[in-house]
Motif scaffolding. Structure first.
Motif, PDB file in Angstrom:
ATOM      1  N   UNK A 328       0.814  -1.221   0.000  1.00 58.92           N
ATOM      2  CA  UNK A 328       0.000   0.000   0.000  1.00 58.92           C
ATOM      3  C   UNK A 328       0.846   1.269   0.000  1.00 58.92           C
ATOM      4  N   UNK A 329       0.366   2.255  -0.751  1.00 59.18           N
ATOM      5  CA  UNK A 329       1.061   3.540  -0.846  1.00 59.18           C
ATOM      6  C   UNK A 329       0.273   4.590  -0.070  1.00 59.18           C
ATOM      7  N   UNK A 330       0.793   5.798   0.003  1.00 61.74           N
ATOM      8  CA  UNK A 330       0.046   6.868   0.678  1.00 61.74           C
ATOM      9  C   UNK A 330      -1.156   7.261  -0.181  1.00 61.74           C
ATOM     10  N   UNK A 331      -2.331   7.223   0.412  1.00 61.49           N
ATOM     11  CA  UNK A 331      -3.560   7.508  -0.329  1.00 61.49           C
ATOM     12  C   UNK A 331      -4.353   6.223  -0.496  1.00 61.49           C
ATOM     13  N   UNK A 349       3.947   3.885 -10.662  1.00 61.81           N
ATOM     14  CA  UNK A 349       2.845   3.829  -9.704  1.00 61.81           C
ATOM     15  C   UNK A 349       2.522   5.244  -9.266  1.00 61.81           C
ATOM     16  N   UNK A 350       1.551   5.401  -8.393  1.00 64.15           N
ATOM     17  CA  UNK A 350       1.277   6.732  -7.860  1.00 64.15           C
ATOM     18  C   UNK A 350       1.088   6.650  -6.349  1.00 64.15           C
ATOM     19  N   UNK A 351       1.224   7.801  -5.706  1.00 64.57           N
ATOM     20  CA  UNK A 351       0.750   7.930  -4.332  1.00 64.57           C
ATOM     21  C   UNK A 351       0.244   9.362  -4.165  1.00 64.57           C
ATOM     22  N   UNK A 359      -6.552  11.656  -1.474  1.00 65.41           N
ATOM     23  CA  UNK A 359      -6.557  10.497  -2.361  1.00 65.41           C
ATOM     24  C   UNK A 359      -6.878  10.825  -3.812  1.00 65.41           C
ATOM     25  N   UNK A 360      -7.512  11.951  -4.061  1.00 61.85           N
ATOM     26  CA  UNK A 360      -7.871  12.314  -5.445  1.00 61.85           C
ATOM     27  C   UNK A 360      -6.885  13.330  -6.028  1.00 61.85           C
ATOM     28  N   UNK A 361      -5.797  13.627  -5.297  1.00 62.84           N
ATOM     29  CA  UNK A 361      -4.763  14.550  -5.804  1.00 62.84           C
ATOM     30  C   UNK A 361      -3.418  13.846  -5.672  1.00 62.84           C
ATOM     31  N   UNK A 362      -3.016  13.177  -6.743  1.00 62.20           N
ATOM     32  CA  UNK A 362      -1.920  12.223  -6.661  1.00 62.20           C
ATOM     33  C   UNK A 362      -0.726  12.625  -7.537  1.00 62.20           C
TER      34      UNK A 362
END
Ligand code: FUB
Length: 385
Positions: A328-331, A349-351, A359-362
């Protein structure tokens, strides 16, 4: 995963349906083609709470929000097709409404910069500007979610999900003569397409396959009967989980060449993963890559926040669950792609580091991915231990 990290993930993660995070806003400037370094300070970076020591890598892009990175090598350069997150001011918590993206930007990186240390410390990334806008897609009404791209005979194809005017997710295609766009959208979505997160895989024989699907906000659970029902229907906990879909694409890559099939994900006893198996069952974010003749199907487990993978002998599956690609990543969301560049493999990937956990600003990131001798994937943990 250690307990505090788990709690952090849960606390920071407003679910696709939730708005657990505060509403600190940062305006993302629109850009023409620009080259940015991930270490460059920016309005977004300074607006967020940062702790550089906490993560294995820095954001690849920091002047706008980016997520869901699909990476490919086209014309000897690495191109990245992400979502372009924005804060559109939507406060509704239903059906992922906060993921209200309105265009796509294409990014690219020189192959020479594809080194673990360079990617993690701030590779030079070119933003080619807005490559497709919502207003230029005749059938779409909102929510340009995770895209992917493909190339055939010098033409480039952007595959993307969006809600149509009835609020139903469909998958569209847009074409261009350049991998960086601009892309021109087809007038209608792909016939028979539904749900979200298209991912294209080109097999060695030149056939292209489109994988797609996502539950919860991605609406896959509304298609169990074969047509759209405006009601969420999930399998009982002792029934097989909902499956992602795959269809071979037509020669012009603009339509399905066949009806979408179920992608079976099995446990090591050969049984389909169950709906209750939330640590392993498919949620969204499908990706396929081929390594040493094996097909690797990887995906997000959504509410348990893993990128899991399963392997098989055919692009159609079945695939047997093997393990975890990314912890798991941040968010709340996690979404990835896997690409080979000159014999080395990379995980994009993203976080939500850049927004301090919204969570909607990655922001997209990348690191090297290692296949072990036995073909298993070495799990990546994006947090520094
Ligand atoms: O970016 C919007 C949605 O969030 C994507 O389509 C999902 O995969 C998740 O990352």
């Amino acid at each position: 995963m250690n307990k505090s990290k788990n709690l952090l993930v849960l606390a920071l993660g407003a679910a696709l349906f939730g708005s657990g995070c505060g509403d600190k806003t940062a305006t993302a400037p629109s850009t023409a083609e620009t080259t940015s370094s991930a270490v460059a300070s920016s309005a977004l970076m300074s607006a967020a709470t940062r702790d550089d020591d906490k993560f294995i890598g820095k954001p690849l892009v920091s002047h706008i929000y980016t997520a869901d990175p699909s990476a490919h090598v086209f014309n000897d350069r690495v191109y990245i097709y992400p979502s372009n997150d924005i804060d559109s001011g939507i406060t509704s918590t239903g059906e992922g409404d906060k993921f209200d993206m309105k265009d796509y930007h294409v990014f690219s990186i020189d192959k020479k910069a594809m080194e673990k240390s360079s990617l993690e410390n701030g590779a030079e990334v070119t933003d080619h500007g807005a490559a497709l806008k919502l207003e230029d897609i005749p059938w779409a009404s909102r929510q340009l979610w995770a895209p992917d791209a493909a190339e055939k005979e010098g033409k480039f194809f952007l595959f993307f999900p969006a809600k149509d005017t009835d609020g139903i997710f469909r998958i569209g295609v847009a074409t261009s003569d350049s991998p960086s766009g601009p892309f021109a959208a087809e007038p209608e979505p792909i016939k028979g397409s539904f749900s979200i997160d298209p991912a294209v895989f080109k097999d060695d024989d030149g056939s292209h396959y489109l994988y797609f699907g996502g539950i919860w906000g991605g609406q896959l659970q509304r298609w169990s009967s074969g047509s759209y029902v405006d009601e969420d229907k999930y399998p009982a906990s002792n029934e097989p989980a909902l499956t992602p879909k795959v269809a071979r694409l037509s020669g012009d890559l603009l339509q399905f060449a066949e009806a979408p099939r179920d992608v079976q994900i099995l446990d090591n006893a050969g049984n389909p993963l169950l709906g209750s198996d939330s640590n392993r069952r498919f949620f969204e974010g499908a990706w396929l890559h081929k390594f040493n003749g094996k097909y690797y199907f990887s995906y997000s487990t959504g509410d348990t926040h893993y990128i899991a993978y399963a392997t098989g002998d055919s692009p159609y599956g079945p695939f047997t669950h093997q393990g975890i690609v990314l912890m798991p990543v941040m968010g709340w969301t996690t979404h990835h792609s896997i690409v080979e560049v000159d014999g080395k493999w990379f995980l994009f990937y993203h976080d939500s580091e850049i927004s301090g956990g919204k969570t909607y600003l990655r922001n997209i990131k990348a690191t090297e991915l290692i296949h072990n001798e036995d073909g298993s994937i070495r799990t990546v943990d994006a947090y520094l231990n």
